[in-house]
Scaffold this motif. Structure first.
Motif, PDB file in Angstrom:
ATOM      1  N   ASP A   3       0.832  -1.197   0.000  1.00  0.00           N
ATOM      2  CA  ASP A   3       0.000   0.000   0.000  1.00  0.00           C
ATOM      3  C   ASP A   3       0.870   1.251   0.000  1.00  0.00           C
ATOM      4  OD1 ASP A   3      -1.810   1.949   0.264  1.00  0.00           O
ATOM      5  OD2 ASP A   3      -2.683   1.258   2.147  1.00  0.00           O
ATOM      6  N   PRO A   4       0.993   1.908  -1.168  1.00  0.00           N
ATOM      7  CA  PRO A   4       1.888   3.063  -1.242  1.00  0.00           C
ATOM      8  C   PRO A   4       1.462   4.202  -0.329  1.00  0.00           C
ATOM      9  CG  PRO A   4       0.606   2.841  -3.269  1.00  0.00           C
ATOM     10  CD  PRO A   4       0.327   1.637  -2.438  1.00  0.00           C
ATOM     11  N   MET A   5       0.153   4.269   0.004  1.00  0.00           N
ATOM     12  CA  MET A   5      -0.313   5.383   0.837  1.00  0.00           C
ATOM     13  C   MET A   5       0.291   5.307   2.237  1.00  0.00           C
ATOM     14  SD  MET A   5      -1.949   8.066   0.345  1.00  0.00           S
ATOM     15  CE  MET A   5      -2.287   9.430   1.421  1.00  0.00           C
ATOM     16  N   THR A   6       0.483   4.070   2.736  1.00  0.00           N
ATOM     17  CA  THR A   6       1.053   3.951   4.075  1.00  0.00           C
ATOM     18  C   THR A   6       2.585   3.988   4.034  1.00  0.00           C
ATOM     19  OG1 THR A   6       0.831   1.574   3.888  1.00  0.00           O
ATOM     20  CG2 THR A   6      -0.873   2.696   5.138  1.00  0.00           C
ATOM     21  N   SER A   7       3.174   3.816   2.857  1.00  0.00           N
ATOM     22  CA  SER A   7       4.638   3.859   2.766  1.00  0.00           C
ATOM     23  C   SER A   7       5.133   5.283   2.540  1.00  0.00           C
ATOM     24  CB  SER A   7       5.132   2.991   1.607  1.00  0.00           C
ATOM     25  OG  SER A   7       4.584   1.713   1.685  1.00  0.00           O
ATOM     26  N   LEU A   8       4.311   6.098   1.849  1.00  0.00           N
ATOM     27  CA  LEU A   8       4.724   7.484   1.600  1.00  0.00           C
ATOM     28  C   LEU A   8       4.338   8.355   2.794  1.00  0.00           C
ATOM     29  CD1 LEU A   8       3.559   7.758  -2.113  1.00  0.00           C
ATOM     30  CD2 LEU A   8       5.917   7.894  -1.320  1.00  0.00           C
TER      31      LEU A   8
ATOM     32  N   LEU B 221      -2.318  12.291  -5.600  1.00  0.00           N
ATOM     33  CA  LEU B 221      -2.069  11.352  -6.704  1.00  0.00           C
ATOM     34  C   LEU B 221      -3.002  10.148  -6.605  1.00  0.00           C
ATOM     35  CD1 LEU B 221       1.841  11.232  -6.553  1.00  0.00           C
ATOM     36  CD2 LEU B 221       0.416  12.789  -7.879  1.00  0.00           C
ATOM     37  N   SER B 222      -3.224   9.483  -7.746  1.00  0.00           N
ATOM     38  CA  SER B 222      -4.039   8.260  -7.741  1.00  0.00           C
ATOM     39  C   SER B 222      -3.212   7.116  -7.141  1.00  0.00           C
ATOM     40  CB  SER B 222      -4.432   7.908  -9.170  1.00  0.00           C
ATOM     41  OG  SER B 222      -3.264   7.559  -9.890  1.00  0.00           O
ATOM     42  N   GLY B 223      -3.896   5.989  -6.825  1.00  0.00           N
ATOM     43  CA  GLY B 223      -3.205   4.832  -6.238  1.00  0.00           C
ATOM     44  C   GLY B 223      -2.091   4.315  -7.140  1.00  0.00           C
ATOM     45  N   GLY B 224      -2.386   4.221  -8.436  1.00  0.00           N
ATOM     46  CA  GLY B 224      -1.387   3.716  -9.384  1.00  0.00           C
ATOM     47  C   GLY B 224      -0.185   4.636  -9.457  1.00  0.00           C
ATOM     48  N   MET B 225      -0.458   5.952  -9.423  1.00  0.00           N
ATOM     49  CA  MET B 225       0.638   6.919  -9.516  1.00  0.00           C
ATOM     50  C   MET B 225       1.492   6.886  -8.251  1.00  0.00           C
ATOM     51  SD  MET B 225       0.185  10.700 -10.983  1.00  0.00           S
ATOM     52  CE  MET B 225      -0.728  10.522 -12.467  1.00  0.00           C
ATOM     53  N   ARG B 226       0.827   6.688  -7.106  1.00  0.00           N
ATOM     54  CA  ARG B 226       1.590   6.594  -5.844  1.00  0.00           C
ATOM     55  C   ARG B 226       2.523   5.384  -5.882  1.00  0.00           C
ATOM     56  NH1 ARG B 226      -3.272   8.628  -3.047  1.00  0.00           N
ATOM     57  NH2 ARG B 226      -4.068   6.520  -2.852  1.00  0.00           N
ATOM     58  N   GLN B 227       2.020   4.265  -6.450  1.00  0.00           N
ATOM     59  CA  GLN B 227       2.889   3.085  -6.511  1.00  0.00           C
ATOM     60  C   GLN B 227       4.056   3.352  -7.466  1.00  0.00           C
ATOM     61  OE1 GLN B 227       4.036   0.948  -4.731  1.00  0.00           O
ATOM     62  NE2 GLN B 227       2.647  -0.793  -4.681  1.00  0.00           N
ATOM     63  N   ARG B 228       3.816   4.122  -8.523  1.00  0.00           N
ATOM     64  CA  ARG B 228       4.915   4.493  -9.434  1.00  0.00           C
ATOM     65  C   ARG B 228       5.951   5.343  -8.694  1.00  0.00           C
ATOM     66  NH1 ARG B 228       3.625   3.927 -15.205  1.00  0.00           N
ATOM     67  NH2 ARG B 228       1.564   3.001 -15.316  1.00  0.00           N
ATOM     68  N   VAL B 229       5.461   6.232  -7.820  1.00  0.00           N
ATOM     69  CA  VAL B 229       6.391   7.058  -7.032  1.00  0.00           C
ATOM     70  C   VAL B 229       7.228   6.159  -6.115  1.00  0.00           C
ATOM     71  CG1 VAL B 229       6.548   8.804  -5.197  1.00  0.00           C
ATOM     72  CG2 VAL B 229       4.984   9.150  -7.116  1.00  0.00           C
TER      73      VAL B 229
ATOM     74  N   THR C  55      -1.573  -5.568  -5.020  1.00  0.00           N
ATOM     75  CA  THR C  55      -2.765  -6.064  -4.323  1.00  0.00           C
ATOM     76  C   THR C  55      -3.758  -4.949  -3.998  1.00  0.00           C
ATOM     77  OG1 THR C  55      -1.381  -7.771  -3.404  1.00  0.00           O
ATOM     78  CG2 THR C  55      -3.505  -7.490  -2.354  1.00  0.00           C
ATOM     79  N   ALA C  56      -3.241  -3.748  -3.676  1.00  0.00           N
ATOM     80  CA  ALA C  56      -4.147  -2.669  -3.270  1.00  0.00           C
ATOM     81  C   ALA C  56      -4.672  -1.875  -4.468  1.00  0.00           C
ATOM     82  CB  ALA C  56      -3.417  -1.735  -2.305  1.00  0.00           C
ATOM     83  N   LEU C  57      -4.363  -2.328  -5.691  1.00  0.00           N
ATOM     84  CA  LEU C  57      -4.723  -1.531  -6.873  1.00  0.00           C
ATOM     85  C   LEU C  57      -5.839  -2.180  -7.690  1.00  0.00           C
ATOM     86  CD1 LEU C  57      -1.062  -0.816  -8.046  1.00  0.00           C
ATOM     87  CD2 LEU C  57      -2.510   0.695  -6.700  1.00  0.00           C
ATOM     88  N   ASP C  58      -6.535  -1.362  -8.488  1.00  0.00           N
ATOM     89  CA  ASP C  58      -7.551  -1.901  -9.407  1.00  0.00           C
ATOM     90  C   ASP C  58      -6.870  -2.799 -10.435  1.00  0.00           C
ATOM     91  OD1 ASP C  58      -9.247  -0.253  -8.167  1.00  0.00           O
ATOM     92  OD2 ASP C  58      -9.267   1.295  -9.724  1.00  0.00           O
ATOM     93  N   VAL C  59      -7.665  -3.700 -11.027  1.00  0.00           N
ATOM     94  CA  VAL C  59      -7.088  -4.687 -11.947  1.00  0.00           C
ATOM     95  C   VAL C  59      -6.353  -4.039 -13.124  1.00  0.00           C
ATOM     96  CG1 VAL C  59      -7.620  -6.661 -13.421  1.00  0.00           C
ATOM     97  CG2 VAL C  59      -8.837  -6.344 -11.293  1.00  0.00           C
ATOM     98  N   THR C  60      -6.939  -2.994 -13.720  1.00  0.00           N
ATOM     99  CA  THR C  60      -6.276  -2.378 -14.883  1.00  0.00           C
ATOM    100  C   THR C  60      -4.967  -1.705 -14.470  1.00  0.00           C
ATOM    101  OG1 THR C  60      -7.752  -0.525 -14.533  1.00  0.00           O
ATOM    102  CG2 THR C  60      -8.250  -1.943 -16.402  1.00  0.00           C
ATOM    103  N   ILE C  61      -4.986  -1.084 -13.292  1.00  0.00           N
ATOM    104  CA  ILE C  61      -3.762  -0.421 -12.806  1.00  0.00           C
ATOM    105  C   ILE C  61      -2.719  -1.486 -12.445  1.00  0.00           C
ATOM    106  CG2 ILE C  61      -2.837   1.259 -11.140  1.00  0.00           C
ATOM    107  CD1 ILE C  61      -4.996   2.458 -12.884  1.00  0.00           C
ATOM    108  N   GLN C  62      -3.196  -2.617 -11.914  1.00  0.00           N
ATOM    109  CA  GLN C  62      -2.290  -3.739 -11.593  1.00  0.00           C
ATOM    110  C   GLN C  62      -1.477  -4.108 -12.820  1.00  0.00           C
ATOM    111  OE1 GLN C  62      -4.153  -7.330 -10.200  1.00  0.00           O
ATOM    112  NE2 GLN C  62      -4.930  -6.384  -8.349  1.00  0.00           N
ATOM    113  N   ALA C  63      -2.185  -4.262 -13.945  1.00  0.00           N
ATOM    114  CA  ALA C  63      -1.518  -4.672 -15.187  1.00  0.00           C
ATOM    115  C   ALA C  63      -0.481  -3.630 -15.597  1.00  0.00           C
ATOM    116  CB  ALA C  63      -2.555  -4.862 -16.291  1.00  0.00           C
TER     117      ALA C  63
END
Ligand code: SF4
Length: 332
Positions: A99-104, A156-164, A184-192
């Motif tokens: 979960d990037p939100m808890t890591s950032l 930022l969106s969840g996917g963008m946070r994981q990119r960060v 795991t914490a991302l939507d399926v399309t963002i997962q891909a």
């Protein structure tokens, strides 16, 4: 010195809790070559994350390494001091979490957080670190990097946070990236998209990746090799093709039957693995999967099977393989 980037030999690690000793890892052996992607698959509590974290010296209290040897990039992890570990972490190995939100850190801008990692692990000055932070954001597919550097994680969106998070992990150009359930914490399309990004980065930067997941679908397209873990044991390892097309351990077969396959004929029923995960305070004496295995034999309850070498770096610990070998020898 080991020929592998990661070489874990017979690792045993326990958590000494008030309720008793939880044998989290029981004789785990794993290797990762330079530039290779290893997927570690298994259900919660199987020891996937504990194995990877112990490699970074990040075993949480009250866990303790009680046996085996861990080597990474020429380091013998068992004998390293905390100071040496700190230097190694971030310089040679990085990690991204679920979960990037808890890591950032929510009160610092994205730019601050990426630059902090660069300043800590390289000899760049502030101006150079700022430029490098922009480059890293571009590398992970974030447009308008100058604008993004000034934003806070919640913008930022969840996917963008994981990119960060991936950009921060790459700040020191690590030899190994550990990705713990990164999608795991991302939507399926963002997962891909995130998996595609990691595959691209691996090709560009040549780093090795350990991808920890409970989801076989995630490892299918990305990993060179897979280790299947169950109750603190690696029960089967092999190339991705061997694990998917020639699974030999009953647990691996069960996992594959419990997920949908696009190539299956229509209406094929998914078969769940029945029963409960092992109580790690009182693990069974023999094969840990025995209480849930439909093919369980008497010997499975008494003794843990050795690994059978199935060729092509494919190993599996199941008594059925010994039985098959024995029957073949008798017939010969
Ligand atoms: S060793 Fe026995 S219990 Fe374990 S997976 Fe094989 S057949 Fe099943």
């Amino acid at each position: 010195m080991s020929e592998y980037l990661v070489d874990i030999q017979n690792e045993r690690l326990s958590f000494f809790t008030p309720a008793g000793e939880v044998k989290s890892l029981n004789d785990v052996s794993l290797t990762v070559r330079e530039g290779e992607v290893l997927g570690i698959v298994g259900e919660s509590g199987s020891g996937k994350s504990v194995t990877a974290y112990s490699l970074m010296g990040l075993t949480a209290h009250p866990g303790r390494l009680i046996g085996g040897d861990l080597y990474f990039n020429g380091h013998h992890i068992n004998v390293m001091t905390e100071r040496e570990m700190r230097k190694m972490r971030g310089n040679e190995v990085s990690i991204i979490f679920q979960d990037p939100m808890t890591s950032l850190n929510p009160v610092y801008t994205v730019g601050n957080q990426i630059m902090e990692a660069i300043l800590l692990h390289t000899d760049k000055n502030k101006k150079q670190a700022h430029e490098r932070a922009k480059e890293l954001l571009q590398l992970v597919g974030i447009n308008e990097p100058e604008k993004r550097l000034k934003q806070y994680p919640h913008e930022l969106s969840g996917g963008m946070r994981q990119r960060v998070m991936i950009a921060i992990a790459l700040a020191c150009e690590p030899k190994l990236l550990i990705a713990d359930e990164p999608t795991t914490a991302l939507d399926v399309t963002i997962q891909a998209q995130i998996l595609e990004l990691m595959t691209e980065l691996k090709k560009k930067l040549g780093m090795a990746i350990i991808l920890i997941t409970h989801d076989l679908g995630v490892v299918a397209g990305m990993c060179d090799r897979i280790a299947v873990m169950y109750a603190g044991k690696v029960v089967e390892t092999g190339t991705t093709d061997d694990i998917f097309y020639h699974p030999s351990h009953e647990y691996t077969k069960g996992l594959l039957q419990s997920v949908p396959n696009l190539n299956d004929q229509e209406h094929k029923k998914l078969v769940p693995i029945e029963g409960q995960p092992v109580d790690m305070l009182n693990p069974p004496a023999g094969c840990p999967f025995a209480p849930r295995c439909h093919s369980c034999m008497k010997i499975c309850l008494k003794a843990m099977p050795e690994y059978t070498d199935l060729g092509n770096d494919h190993h599996s610990a199941c008594w059925l393989l010994d039985k098959a070998k024995f029957e073949k020898e008798v017939q010969a």
